[in-house]
Design an enzyme around this catalytic site. Structure first.
Site, PDB file in Angstrom:
ATOM      1  N   HIS A 102       2.737  -2.411   3.607  1.00  0.00           N
ATOM      2  CA  HIS A 102       2.208  -3.720   3.216  1.00  0.00           C
ATOM      3  C   HIS A 102       1.224  -3.614   2.055  1.00  0.00           C
ATOM      4  CE1 HIS A 102      -1.196  -3.006   6.123  1.00  0.00           C
ATOM      5  NE2 HIS A 102      -1.859  -3.721   5.250  1.00  0.00           N
ATOM      6  N   ASP A 162       4.870   1.416   8.937  1.00  0.00           N
ATOM      7  CA  ASP A 162       4.144   0.791   7.819  1.00  0.00           C
ATOM      8  C   ASP A 162       3.634   1.825   6.804  1.00  0.00           C
ATOM      9  OD1 ASP A 162       2.792  -0.975   6.212  1.00  0.00           O
ATOM     10  OD2 ASP A 162       1.757  -1.993   7.843  1.00  0.00           O
ATOM     11  N   SER A 167      -6.467  -0.408   5.633  1.00  0.00           N
ATOM     12  CA  SER A 167      -5.029  -0.215   5.662  1.00  0.00           C
ATOM     13  C   SER A 167      -4.653   0.954   4.784  1.00  0.00           C
ATOM     14  CB  SER A 167      -4.320  -1.454   5.141  1.00  0.00           C
ATOM     15  OG  SER A 167      -4.135  -2.333   6.191  1.00  0.00           O
TER      16      SER A 167
HETATM   17  N1  ARG Z   1      -2.555  -7.133   9.676  1.00  0.00           N
HETATM   18  C1  ARG Z   1      -2.448  -6.060   8.732  1.00  0.00           C
HETATM   19  C2  ARG Z   1      -3.516  -6.204   7.639  1.00  0.00           C
HETATM   20  O1  ARG Z   1      -4.424  -6.961   7.794  1.00  0.00           O
HETATM   21  C3  ARG Z   1      -1.076  -5.977   8.168  1.00  0.00           C
HETATM   22  C4  ARG Z   1      -0.679  -7.070   7.237  1.00  0.00           C
HETATM   23  C5  ARG Z   1       0.692  -6.961   6.659  1.00  0.00           C
HETATM   24  N2  ARG Z   1       1.749  -7.191   7.619  1.00  0.00           N
HETATM   25  C6  ARG Z   1       2.313  -8.394   7.846  1.00  0.00           C
HETATM   26  N3  ARG Z   1       3.251  -8.490   8.735  1.00  0.00           N
HETATM   27  N4  ARG Z   1       1.962  -9.467   7.174  1.00  0.00           N
HETATM   28  O2  ARG Z   1      -3.381  -6.023   6.464  1.00  0.00           O
HETATM   29  N1  GLU Z   2      -3.993  -4.506   7.735  1.00  0.00           N
HETATM   30  C1  GLU Z   2      -5.365  -4.415   7.364  1.00  0.00           C
HETATM   31  C2  GLU Z   2      -5.571  -4.015   5.907  1.00  0.00           C
HETATM   32  O1  GLU Z   2      -4.818  -4.379   5.062  1.00  0.00           O
HETATM   33  C3  GLU Z   2      -6.042  -3.529   8.316  1.00  0.00           C
HETATM   34  C4  GLU Z   2      -6.199  -4.291   9.538  1.00  0.00           C
HETATM   35  C5  GLU Z   2      -7.615  -4.669   9.776  1.00  0.00           C
HETATM   36  O2  GLU Z   2      -8.084  -5.686   9.260  1.00  0.00           O
HETATM   37  O3  GLU Z   2      -8.252  -3.875  10.468  1.00  0.00           O
HETATM   38  O4  GLU Z   2      -6.535  -3.402   5.540  1.00  0.00           O
END
Ligand code: ARG
Ligand code: GLU
Length: 720
Positions: free
Chosen positions: A84, A220, A655
């Site tokens: 991502h 990921d 991330s």
């Molecule tokens: N929650 C994770 C972050 O904050 C992954 C985001 C990307 N994945 C998604 N399915 N949108 O970045």
């Molecule tokens: N997916 C998040 C990022 O892009 C990490 C998840 C979180 O917020 O801890 O950094």
């Protein structure tokens, strides 16, 4: 004054009994955590993790682009980050014919690695405490305004002086709300190439449905490489550039994790606000987030409807959807977490204890006043925050309006503007136009426009909103749809051909007419309302809040070690490199439910659904699964482990961060947090706040067995 501040920090960190899990630690000060980390199982030293005297792990951890972390895993600059995080680049290189989002991308030779102009990777070379220098001249008598001015001047001087002595980029960063400052030296790499990415049904398996959720089965990761010039120095892209030889790269562990294993995460957390007063947390979680969530729900419903119908639209809106959907879901988790964890009640109880502590000595009055003074500012701030939220979340979600906004600069051109300047504006608008129309689908935008303008109009009072909304009432009798029809029919910005014609034949005499385009008019109306009625007031509130937060932080830094010696004190995340550590383990999200700490490929097969894009499993993955062809990447239980959770205190920006074992070997890539624990940016609860990582063995299995890109495996250092 300055002396006292540094002393406070030292006393706190040495004095308090540290508790595991919560805390994002400054790597340059990690000596203070070393004993605890080792007691929890760590077998290396703080100096192995961060040193400026010899190569250390910090030389292999980078800020990837503007908001993610990456780590170097070979002596040829090979870099891992999340899928991502690479997503925008994978998408930019994708077309319907070469759909790397759907099919994945693997450069089988170095020549096939794809340049990503604009992408940078930043590496911290050194950080130095400069609190004394930044606060030079500040005394107890200094007013807030004078202090701000002094700090600004001191920082400017410091940066200018330091720049003369170094080739690195220099900045000064504030910690503990302006109670401590560090000078940072960074090296910025500019030739980064895309090396590999799994198909989205692996890299984004579970999509937005599984996002933020455990149990999770997302592969990921994506792979890039850092290139430098022949002298090994960062340089813009050139065919002659060569792979970067890092000072350090991570060894990869194939041992996997067990419950209670020590782990640490090394990366770039962006923002946390752990020391806010309850009024602020309440405004955040109960006033602002619900509005944003509601607006985004409506937009995402529209995206979904069209994305399901058309493959091209699905690609065009994939990145936009993921971007909006991510915050949307997280904030729902925060709202729920604050409620069920009683975040506000806990803050209030803390504030009572804080006030009691303040009452004990005369010289603590300023700390008590700081806390008290938040309430009226936040009350005032709410109106302006709402206005801003509606402008950005509703108004600027209309793509036509955001895109047209870029042309405002051209509209201000006069016959006196130098031709060279005009040419520059035009060439950047041409690039933007190309990118915009590649991913633009007008029926979506029209529907978003109607929905968002209706919400904007309904929520913001007549006497406090952009003129354009009142015009809808006057000219269109409140018929938003009629106005939107007019907007999209009359604006030139719906047609790539017409925009290019305008740009090709542009003369200053045409600027006036351009400013009359209804999309620019709409943008200007929103922006000017904000500029004239909201911006300064917002800034004023915000400045007052920041001053209060500084004093309140100082108060907390004195009070917490006395009253709550078991509580950790660490600076909020601020986009700087941090270390956080915790143990592997599952959790109990609700009554009668217990989560194990790892997932396997079996779970992917259970979730498989050929009819839902995010849950498709490819034939290739089936074959490998059926044959149990996992090679050395299998766990000792024989299965393929996919992801695991641990008690590391992470946030957005983490991330792609390496998650490391007791020896400092790579176990996986951090990519998410559990939904139940997303309130950890505001209040942390070790029993439910867990970080989610993809198991490095699954990553290597995919590179090796799935994609056959063995040349990458060959350049890694792997500990069996
Ligand atoms: N929650 C994770 C972050 O904050 C992954 C985001 C990307 N994945 C998604 N399915 N949108 O970045
Ligand atoms: N997916 C998040 C990022 O892009 C990490 C998840 C979180 O917020 O801890 O950094």
């Amino acid at each position: 004054m300055k002396r006292t501040l540094s002393t406070i920090i030292t006393v706190i960190i040495f004095g308090g009994i540290l508790r595991a899990d919560e805390g994002m630690w400054i790597p340059a000060l990690l000596q203070r955590n070393e004993a605890e980390m080792q007691a929890m199982g760590m077998k290396i030293t703080a100096d192995d993790i961060y040193s400026i005297n010899h190569s250390s792990m910090k030389d292999a951890v980078v800020l990837f682009g503007g908001g993610c972390t990456g780590e170097i895993v070979s002596d040829q600059g090979l870099l891992l980050t999340n899928h991502h995080c690479g997503y925008g680049w994978i998408q930019r290189h994708s077309t319907v014919e070469h759909d790397y989002l759907t099919d994945g991308f693997w450069a089988m030779t170095m020549e096939e690695e794809l340049p990503c102009p604009g992408l940078t990777v930043t590496m911290l070379k050194n950080m130095v405490d400069v609190t004394d220098k930044v606060l030079e001249g500040v005394t107890d008598q200094t007013t807030d305004e004078e202090r701000a001015q002094l700090v600004k001047e001191n920082i400017k001087k410091l940066v200018e002086e330091t720049e003369k002595t170094t080739e690195y980029k220099v900045t000064v960063e504030s910690f503990y709300q302006g109670n401590q400052y560090f000078l940072m030296y960074n090296e910025i790499f500019k030739d980064i190439r895309m090396v590999g990415a799994p198909p989205s049904n692996i890299g984004k398996f579970g999509g937005d449905t599984d996002n933020w959720v455990w149990p999770r089965h997302t592969g990921d990761f994506s792979i890039f490489r850092v290139y430098v010039d022949k002298d090994g120095k960062p340089a813009e892209y050139s065919e002659d550039n060569v792979p970067y030889k890092p000072d350090y790269h991570f060894t990869i562990s194939l041992k996997g994790v067990e419950k209670d294993d020590f782990t640490f995460v090394f990366g770039y957390p962006a923002r946390t606000n752990e020391y806010l007063p309850s009024v602020a947390v309440n405004q955040e979680a109960n006033v602002i987030y619900p509005v944003v969530v509601d607006l985004r729900t409506q937009i995402l419903d529209i995206y979904n409807k069209y994305q399901e119908k058309d493959a091209k639209v699905r690609i065009q809106y994939a990145s936009k959807h993921a971007g909006l959907g991510n915050g949307w879901k997280k904030w729902m988790g925060v709202i729920e977490g604050i409620r069920s964890f009683k975040g506000i009640e806990k803050k209030r109880a803390f504030e009572t204890a804080y006030n009691d502590w303040c009452m004990q000595a005369r010289n603590r009055m300023k700390y008590m006043h700081a806390l008290r003074d938040f309430t009226p500012v936040y009350e005032e701030y709410e109106k302006y925050r709402m206005a801003t939220t509606y402008m950005t979340e509703a108004g600027f979600s209309i793509e036509l309006i955001s895109y047209a906004a870029s042309f405002a600069e051209l509209g201000e051109v006069t016959k006196d503007t130098p031709q060279e300047e005009i040419d520059n504006i035009i060439s950047s608008l041409k690039a933007e136009t190309k990118a915009f129309f590649k991913d633009y689908y007008q029926p979506i935008d029209e529907e978003v426009a109607v929905t968002m303008l209706e919400a904007y109009r309904a929520a913001q009072p007549e006497d406090f909103r952009p003129e354009i909304l009142n015009e809808i009432d006057k000219k269109y009798k409140g018929d938003v749809k009629a106005y939107v029809d007019y907007l999209f029919k009359k604006s030139i910005f719906t047609s790539e051909e017409n925009v290019n014609k305008l740009l090709d034949g542009f003369k200053p005499a045409k600027a006036k007419k351009l400013m009359k385009d209804p999309a620019i008019v709409a943008y200007n109306s929103m922006y000017e309302f904000y500029r004239d009625n909201v911006k300064d007031k917002s800034k004023e509130c915000n400045d007052r809040i920041n001053n209060l937060r500084r004093v309140y932080m100082e108060g907390q830094m004195k009070m917490i070690p006395e009253v709550y010696p078991e509580r950790n004190l660490y600076p909020d995340a601020n986009f700087t490199l941090r270390v956080t550590y915790g143990k592997v383990g599952g959790f109990k999200p609700k009554d009668a439910v217990t989560y194990r700490h790892f997932t396997t490929l079996d779970g992917i097969m259970q979730k498989e659904n050929p009819d839902i894009y995010d849950y498709v499993v490819t034939d290739r993955l089936h074959e490998l699964y059926d044959a149990k062809d996992y090679g050395r990447y299998a766990d000792k239980d024989g299965s393929m482990h996919v992801a695991f959770i641990a008690g590391n205190h992470t946030t957005g920006g983490n991330s792609g961060s390496p998650i490391l074992n007791a020896e400092g070997q790579l176990l996986g890539l951090n990519f998410d947090r559990t939904w139940e624990g997303t309130m950890s940016d505001l209040v942390y609860d070790p029993s439910i706040c867990k970080n989610i990582s993809v198991d490095i063995r699954y990553v290597l299995f995919l590179i090796d067995k799935y994609a056959g890109c063995t040349r990458l495996i060959d350049e890694m250092t792997i500990a069996e």
